[in-house]
Design an enzyme around this catalytic site. Sequence first.
Site, PDB file in Angstrom:
ATOM      1  CG  HIS A   1      -6.768  -6.699   1.415  1.00 33.48           C
ATOM      2  ND1 HIS A   1      -6.616  -5.889   0.341  1.00 33.48           N
ATOM      3  CD2 HIS A   1      -5.738  -6.404   2.255  1.00 33.48           C
ATOM      4  CE1 HIS A   1      -5.541  -5.142   0.501  1.00 33.48           C
ATOM      5  NE2 HIS A   1      -4.990  -5.420   1.656  1.00 33.48           N
TER       6      HIS A   1
ATOM      7  CG  ASP B   1      -7.350  -1.561  -1.817  1.00 32.55           C
ATOM      8  OD1 ASP B   1      -7.994  -2.470  -2.374  1.00 32.55           O
ATOM      9  OD2 ASP B   1      -6.807  -1.694  -0.703  1.00 32.55           O
TER      10      ASP B   1
ATOM     11  CG  HIS C   1      -1.844  -1.136   1.280  1.00 38.28           C
ATOM     12  ND1 HIS C   1      -3.162  -1.028   0.878  1.00 38.28           N
ATOM     13  CD2 HIS C   1      -1.667  -2.436   1.655  1.00 38.28           C
ATOM     14  CE1 HIS C   1      -3.755  -2.215   1.027  1.00 38.28           C
ATOM     15  NE2 HIS C   1      -2.872  -3.077   1.491  1.00 38.28           N
TER      16      HIS C   1
ATOM     17  CD  GLU D   1      -5.564  -8.404   6.587  1.00 35.39           C
ATOM     18  OE1 GLU D   1      -6.481  -7.838   5.966  1.00 35.39           O
ATOM     19  OE2 GLU D   1      -4.521  -7.815   6.929  1.00 35.39           O
TER      20      GLU D   1
ATOM     21  N   GLY E   1      -9.716  -3.180   3.982  1.00 35.18           N
ATOM     22  CA  GLY E   1     -10.593  -2.832   5.096  1.00 35.18           C
ATOM     23  C   GLY E   1     -11.000  -4.038   5.918  1.00 35.18           C
TER      24      GLY E   1
HETATM   25  N1  ADE Z   1      -5.338  -1.467   4.169  1.00 33.47           N
HETATM   26  C1  ADE Z   1      -4.003  -1.399   4.256  1.00 33.47           C
HETATM   27  N2  ADE Z   1      -3.487  -2.539   4.689  1.00 33.47           N
HETATM   28  C2  ADE Z   1      -4.526  -3.384   4.898  1.00 33.47           C
HETATM   29  C3  ADE Z   1      -4.644  -4.698   5.348  1.00 33.47           C
HETATM   30  N3  ADE Z   1      -3.570  -5.436   5.687  1.00 33.47           N
HETATM   31  N4  ADE Z   1      -5.877  -5.234   5.446  1.00 33.47           N
HETATM   32  C4  ADE Z   1      -6.961  -4.525   5.120  1.00 33.47           C
HETATM   33  N5  ADE Z   1      -6.906  -3.264   4.678  1.00 33.47           N
HETATM   34  C5  ADE Z   1      -5.702  -2.700   4.569  1.00 33.47           C
HETATM   35 ZN    ZN Z   2      -3.005  -4.994   2.329  1.00 32.72          ZN
END
Ligand code: ADE
Ligand code: ZN
Length: 338
Positions: free
Chosen positions: A202, A141, A22, A205, A175
């Site tokens: 994403h 994003d 990012h 996670e 997010g």
């Molecule tokens: N925005 C920046 N890094 C992130 C992450 N690891 N997970 C979700 N949103 C993000």
């Molecule tokens: Zn990320």
Amino acid sequence: MRDPESQLAFIRRLPKAELHLHLEGTVAPETLVELSRRHDGTPLELEQAQAIYQYADFSGFLLAFKAVTERLRTPEDYEFITYRMLQRLARQGVVHAEVYVSVGVVYYWRRIDFEPLFAGMERARKQAEQDFGITACWIFDAVRHFGPEEAALVFRKAAELQSEHPAIIGIGIGGDERRTGSEPFRELYAEARDAGLHLTAHAGESVGPEGIWGALNIGAERIGHGLSAIHDPELMGVLVERQIPIEICISSNLRTGCCASLADHPVRRYFDAGLMITLNSDDPAMFLSDLECEYQLAHDEFSFTREHLRELAANSIEASFLPPERKVDLLRRIEKTA
Ligand code: ADE
Ligand code: ZN
């Protein structure tokens, strides 16, 4: 066993792509102070800037990320941080980067047009390519928990600017998955794909495997993090069979608390199971890491050999959105790296 210095030198010599990074997450507290001196009557002290980067868990991390992004104000700010990011990447032997930019935060919190800020990023990208030979492209994003209406602004801006700026190659959603899954974005993903954009997300996670199934179901071509796939053998089978690239970010997962410990991280089990994994740094300034640290970590803590690291570098090129000719050239260079 070779000495650590030559290990790092080998990692640096390996041509690599960074696929999950990012832009805003590359801004160190010192850089934030420099930017604040440009803008603020009473500029931030370093300790104040450092305090912005303190967080206790994943929700706190997302707030810290927002706090940094909100402090990036002008096209010159974006130009400056882009150039600095690419300079740092080039020093680590990164030859190509596909970089997330949080257009969603700009629209949702600042309510300003992104286009002038993007012009600054593009100036720096072109300059860095001339100066360091590194190429970069952009993934716009959106923030999941801001919902589909906000994401529509982000994805449609990507589609609109893409014809003039081919460096915009895709879209994604980051997010908080615990608040919003992928299903609400189905139609917008289809629209973005029809506009010629690549699709990333994403996923898995901070939630279980259902988050990864959801991202695959709306057409994501690459999965960011994908941590929880390890709990679902059927999903593992699909990821292996379809060779869906997983953008692994080990330090990020540990520092946000999404993964409890190094011993719990599935990176080595994914590799051994035949998943298409790549190593990435996510938000290096916020996680006190960078791409070469991630390769080093894989070697030191997960017993990846030099040949394995070479394979991971090759995966990063194969999983990129680069044209086939450039991929072939870079893969040859990786093969020849001693
Ligand atoms: N925005 C920046 N890094 C992130 C992450 N690891 N997970 C979700 N949103 C993000
Ligand atoms: Zn990320």
